[in-house]
Design a protein around this motif. Sequence first.
Motif, PDB file in Angstrom:
ATOM      1  N   ASP A   1      73.036  60.555 -32.838  1.00 18.12           N
ATOM      2  CA  ASP A   1      72.990  59.208 -32.261  1.00 18.12           C
ATOM      3  C   ASP A   1      72.170  58.224 -33.088  1.00 18.12           C
ATOM      4  O   ASP A   1      71.920  57.099 -32.654  1.00 18.12           O
ATOM      5  N   LYS A   2      71.750  58.646 -34.257  1.00 22.67           N
ATOM      6  CA  LYS A   2      71.060  57.762 -35.211  1.00 22.67           C
ATOM      7  C   LYS A   2      69.811  57.095 -34.627  1.00 22.67           C
ATOM      8  O   LYS A   2      69.522  55.943 -34.928  1.00 22.67           O
ATOM      9  N   ASP A   3      69.069  57.846 -33.798  1.00 22.81           N
ATOM     10  CA  ASP A   3      67.843  57.286 -33.236  1.00 22.81           C
ATOM     11  C   ASP A   3      66.603  57.789 -33.970  1.00 22.81           C
ATOM     12  O   ASP A   3      65.470  57.535 -33.547  1.00 22.81           O
ATOM     13  N   GLY A   4      66.810  58.516 -35.071  1.00 18.48           N
ATOM     14  CA  GLY A   4      65.696  59.014 -35.854  1.00 18.48           C
ATOM     15  C   GLY A   4      65.130  60.328 -35.381  1.00 18.48           C
ATOM     16  O   GLY A   4      64.168  60.830 -35.975  1.00 18.48           O
ATOM     17  N   LEU A   5      65.703  60.913 -34.331  1.00 23.26           N
ATOM     18  CA  LEU A   5      65.247  62.193 -33.788  1.00 23.26           C
ATOM     19  C   LEU A   5      66.335  63.237 -33.994  1.00 23.26           C
ATOM     20  O   LEU A   5      67.521  62.973 -33.751  1.00 23.26           O
ATOM     21  N   MET A   6      65.938  64.434 -34.419  1.00 21.63           N
ATOM     22  CA  MET A   6      66.901  65.491 -34.686  1.00 21.63           C
ATOM     23  C   MET A   6      67.345  66.154 -33.389  1.00 21.63           C
ATOM     24  O   MET A   6      66.536  66.702 -32.637  1.00 21.63           O
ATOM     25  N   ASP A   7      68.639  66.073 -33.126  1.00 21.86           N
ATOM     26  CA  ASP A   7      69.252  66.736 -31.987  1.00 21.86           C
ATOM     27  C   ASP A   7      69.693  68.137 -32.407  1.00 21.86           C
ATOM     28  O   ASP A   7      69.611  68.504 -33.585  1.00 21.86           O
ATOM     29  N   VAL A   8      70.171  68.935 -31.477  1.00 22.41           N
ATOM     30  CA  VAL A   8      70.483  70.329 -31.772  1.00 22.41           C
ATOM     31  C   VAL A   8      71.806  70.727 -31.121  1.00 22.41           C
ATOM     32  O   VAL A   8      71.996  70.524 -29.918  1.00 22.41           O
ATOM     33  N   PHE A   9      72.708  71.302 -31.921  1.00 22.55           N
ATOM     34  CA  PHE A   9      73.926  71.911 -31.387  1.00 22.55           C
ATOM     35  C   PHE A   9      73.796  73.425 -31.483  1.00 22.55           C
ATOM     36  O   PHE A   9      73.372  73.953 -32.527  1.00 22.55           O
TER      37      PHE A   9
ATOM     38  N   GLY B   1      50.141  72.621 -40.799  1.00 18.49           N
ATOM     39  CA  GLY B   1      50.376  73.935 -41.382  1.00 18.49           C
ATOM     40  C   GLY B   1      50.202  75.089 -40.434  1.00 18.49           C
ATOM     41  O   GLY B   1      50.385  76.251 -40.820  1.00 18.49           O
ATOM     42  N   ASN B   2      49.855  74.807 -39.179  1.00 10.03           N
ATOM     43  CA  ASN B   2      49.733  75.845 -38.156  1.00 10.03           C
ATOM     44  C   ASN B   2      50.944  75.767 -37.222  1.00 10.03           C
ATOM     45  O   ASN B   2      51.303  74.684 -36.759  1.00 10.03           O
ATOM     46  N   PHE B   3      51.529  76.931 -36.941  1.00 12.77           N
ATOM     47  CA  PHE B   3      52.770  76.964 -36.173  1.00 12.77           C
ATOM     48  C   PHE B   3      52.534  77.555 -34.787  1.00 12.77           C
ATOM     49  O   PHE B   3      51.856  78.579 -34.636  1.00 12.77           O
ATOM     50  N   ALA B   4      53.128  76.891 -33.790  1.00 11.45           N
ATOM     51  CA  ALA B   4      53.013  77.349 -32.403  1.00 11.45           C
ATOM     52  C   ALA B   4      54.375  77.249 -31.737  1.00 11.45           C
ATOM     53  O   ALA B   4      55.122  76.285 -31.948  1.00 11.45           O
ATOM     54  N   LYS B   5      54.680  78.229 -30.906  1.00  9.35           N
ATOM     55  CA  LYS B   5      55.948  78.232 -30.187  1.00  9.35           C
ATOM     56  C   LYS B   5      55.941  77.152 -29.115  1.00  9.35           C
ATOM     57  O   LYS B   5      55.020  77.069 -28.296  1.00  9.35           O
ATOM     58  N   ALA B   6      56.962  76.300 -29.135  1.00  9.00           N
ATOM     59  CA  ALA B   6      57.063  75.210 -28.170  1.00  9.00           C
ATOM     60  C   ALA B   6      57.720  75.690 -26.886  1.00  9.00           C
ATOM     61  O   ALA B   6      58.525  76.625 -26.885  1.00  9.00           O
ATOM     62  N   ILE B   7      57.378  75.035 -25.797  1.00 13.07           N
ATOM     63  CA  ILE B   7      58.003  75.349 -24.505  1.00 13.07           C
ATOM     64  C   ILE B   7      59.233  74.453 -24.369  1.00 13.07           C
ATOM     65  O   ILE B   7      59.153  73.295 -23.950  1.00 13.07           O
ATOM     66  N   VAL B   8      60.357  74.992 -24.774  1.00 12.98           N
ATOM     67  CA  VAL B   8      61.624  74.272 -24.756  1.00 12.98           C
ATOM     68  C   VAL B   8      62.693  75.216 -24.240  1.00 12.98           C
ATOM     69  O   VAL B   8      62.694  76.410 -24.577  1.00 12.98           O
ATOM     70  N   SER B   9      63.608  74.710 -23.441  1.00 13.28           N
ATOM     71  CA  SER B   9      64.626  75.554 -22.834  1.00 13.28           C
ATOM     72  C   SER B   9      66.010  75.220 -23.384  1.00 13.28           C
ATOM     73  O   SER B   9      66.506  74.101 -23.230  1.00 13.28           O
ATOM     74  N   PHE B  10      66.611  76.201 -24.060  1.00 13.79           N
ATOM     75  CA  PHE B  10      67.995  76.111 -24.514  1.00 13.79           C
ATOM     76  C   PHE B  10      68.772  77.287 -23.936  1.00 13.79           C
ATOM     77  O   PHE B  10      68.194  78.334 -23.623  1.00 13.79           O
ATOM     78  N   GLU B  11      70.069  77.141 -23.834  1.00 10.34           N
ATOM     79  CA  GLU B  11      70.898  78.295 -23.526  1.00 10.34           C
ATOM     80  C   GLU B  11      70.879  79.275 -24.690  1.00 10.34           C
ATOM     81  O   GLU B  11      70.527  78.924 -25.819  1.00 10.34           O
ATOM     82  N   SER B  12      71.287  80.508 -24.440  1.00  8.69           N
ATOM     83  CA  SER B  12      71.310  81.523 -25.487  1.00  8.69           C
ATOM     84  C   SER B  12      72.376  81.198 -26.524  1.00  8.69           C
ATOM     85  O   SER B  12      73.453  80.692 -26.203  1.00  8.69           O
ATOM     86  N   ALA B  13      72.066  81.497 -27.793  1.00  9.61           N
ATOM     87  CA  ALA B  13      73.020  81.255 -28.875  1.00  9.61           C
ATOM     88  C   ALA B  13      72.544  81.961 -30.141  1.00  9.61           C
ATOM     89  O   ALA B  13      71.362  82.279 -30.284  1.00  9.61           O
ATOM     90  N   LEU B  14      73.483  82.197 -31.051  1.00 10.56           N
ATOM     91  CA  LEU B  14      73.176  82.812 -32.332  1.00 10.56           C
ATOM     92  C   LEU B  14      72.918  81.789 -33.423  1.00 10.56           C
ATOM     93  O   LEU B  14      72.349  82.107 -34.459  1.00 10.56           O
ATOM     94  N   MET B  15      73.367  80.554 -33.187  1.00  7.59           N
ATOM     95  CA  MET B  15      73.256  79.543 -34.223  1.00  7.59           C
ATOM     96  C   MET B  15      72.802  78.240 -33.608  1.00  7.59           C
ATOM     97  O   MET B  15      73.313  77.830 -32.560  1.00  7.59           O
ATOM     98  N   ALA B  16      71.827  77.582 -34.244  1.00  7.68           N
ATOM     99  CA  ALA B  16      71.357  76.278 -33.794  1.00  7.68           C
ATOM    100  C   ALA B  16      71.326  75.348 -34.997  1.00  7.68           C
ATOM    101  O   ALA B  16      70.633  75.620 -35.979  1.00  7.68           O
ATOM    102  N   SER B  17      72.089  74.268 -34.927  1.00  5.50           N
ATOM    103  CA  SER B  17      72.257  73.362 -36.057  1.00  5.50           C
ATOM    104  C   SER B  17      71.654  71.996 -35.735  1.00  5.50           C
ATOM    105  O   SER B  17      72.107  71.319 -34.812  1.00  5.50           O
ATOM    106  N   PRO B  18      70.631  71.544 -36.491  1.00  3.97           N
ATOM    107  CA  PRO B  18      70.018  70.244 -36.228  1.00  3.97           C
ATOM    108  C   PRO B  18      70.782  69.107 -36.896  1.00  3.97           C
ATOM    109  O   PRO B  18      71.253  69.235 -38.030  1.00  3.97           O
ATOM    110  N   GLY B  19      70.901  67.995 -36.190  1.00  2.78           N
ATOM    111  CA  GLY B  19      71.544  66.808 -36.733  1.00  2.78           C
ATOM    112  C   GLY B  19      71.302  65.608 -35.825  1.00  2.78           C
ATOM    113  O   GLY B  19      71.317  65.743 -34.600  1.00  2.78           O
TER     114      GLY B  19
END
Length: 473
Positions: free
Chosen positions: A172-180, A151-169
Amino acid sequence: MPNMWQSMVATADIDKDGDLDVFLSGSTSPDGKTLAVKLYRNDGNMTFTERPTTIPAVALAGWASFGDYDKDGDPDLLLIGRTATSGLGKIFRNDGNFTFTDIGVSLMSPEASAWAASAFWTDLDNDNDLDVLLAGVGTGDQVVIYTNTNGNFAKAIVSFESALMASPGDYDKDGLMDVFICGRSSSSLSGKLYHNAGGLNFTAVSSSFEGYASSAWGAWGDYDKDGDVDLYVTGWTGSGDNRKSHLYRNDGGTTFAKLPATNIEAADRTCYAQWVDYDKDGSLDLFVTGFHRDAVGPISKFFKNTGGSFSAGPVLRPTNHGYATVADLDKDGDVDVLSTGTSDDMNIQSTTSNFKTVLYRNGEGAVEVAEEVQHAHGREPGTRTGAPWCFNRLPTVYGERILTTLVASMERLLVQNSRACGLSIHPTPLRMMQEISNSQCPETARPSRAAGATVLAARLGPEAGKVNAPDSA
């Protein structure tokens, strides 16, 4: 429900009584400066009762999403947007009886210059609770993850390119959510898939994805029924009056076949897309709303999946600068639509009569009329007309008019009323949804103003294929 634009809408069973309640936030004035926020309890049969709330009102750029982050069995609210004076990024805990409490987390929020933003609940670190995925926030359209630890939220150190929309899905069916990711607050292009390798390690995947500018949208769904999720993307080309959209068929591994989205109209300007089986044939169809072209203006349409290709489906009131949701609001097993936004093609000003909040019911029975028209005619909501209606597929007319959004309930009514107007209509089993001007029909073919009306009925289909957030995705 108030008419809104620069608006967002989310649905969830807030009070755990088995039906979907409604959250709305946006602008109620033509200049976009007057903001309002509303919570509605679903009382059944498309009847909603407003409940008081202390949640602050925000408008676009922003997004609202429900998800049970604390696993106590009720949906909590993730909200980002612009208040009258600043940006806002908050999580509100559902404490029961439509009471929401700010948990004190300050998330990054959209800048005043942002063209759009997105916010989704999804489990990105695979620890069986909901994290937060934001896009279009901070300086330069940042994509940001906040991890949930008890229940505690912290900003993760992750690097993505700039974008207005990020869609999780999970492509590859490996049980981990990827991001477009896609879209930029400029003519710059963005469109990239990131593979989740675990431990919040995201790596850009080399594939055939194009870049999209403005407030683009990406929606995951298994439209070809081969057991993996495919991707639909729409947005601006970054040049002139040109929008584009593509279907990316998932062929396994990191291979996506880029297909032209034939017969699917592209959109931007707070566009939105959702996979859903509206006609209950077992295949995911596509709902798209947003601004299409200068000569056409906004759109709000369903596109029917006909076995991997798409054809025109039901047409709703055209809208942009406001979002919609497709969900089963009357618990009858098929999806309905709650839509907000303006039919104007302007970014910062809307004609008062052109921004609306419209509820479409997918149901059988008599022709019914949008609630907005009841008030325009001085009618009491909830009353029904038995008079025949004259209607036809007509292009949207901008400016001064009274429009009614109509749906044929039977082929007999379609043929009878079209003949009364001297028009030719070819009905389909799904029945058409379209705005018309009463001026198109002779007085003798119009319903009496003394007759009542109720909320619009529209033939759609069951909710299916949502991959992103529980309320809209």
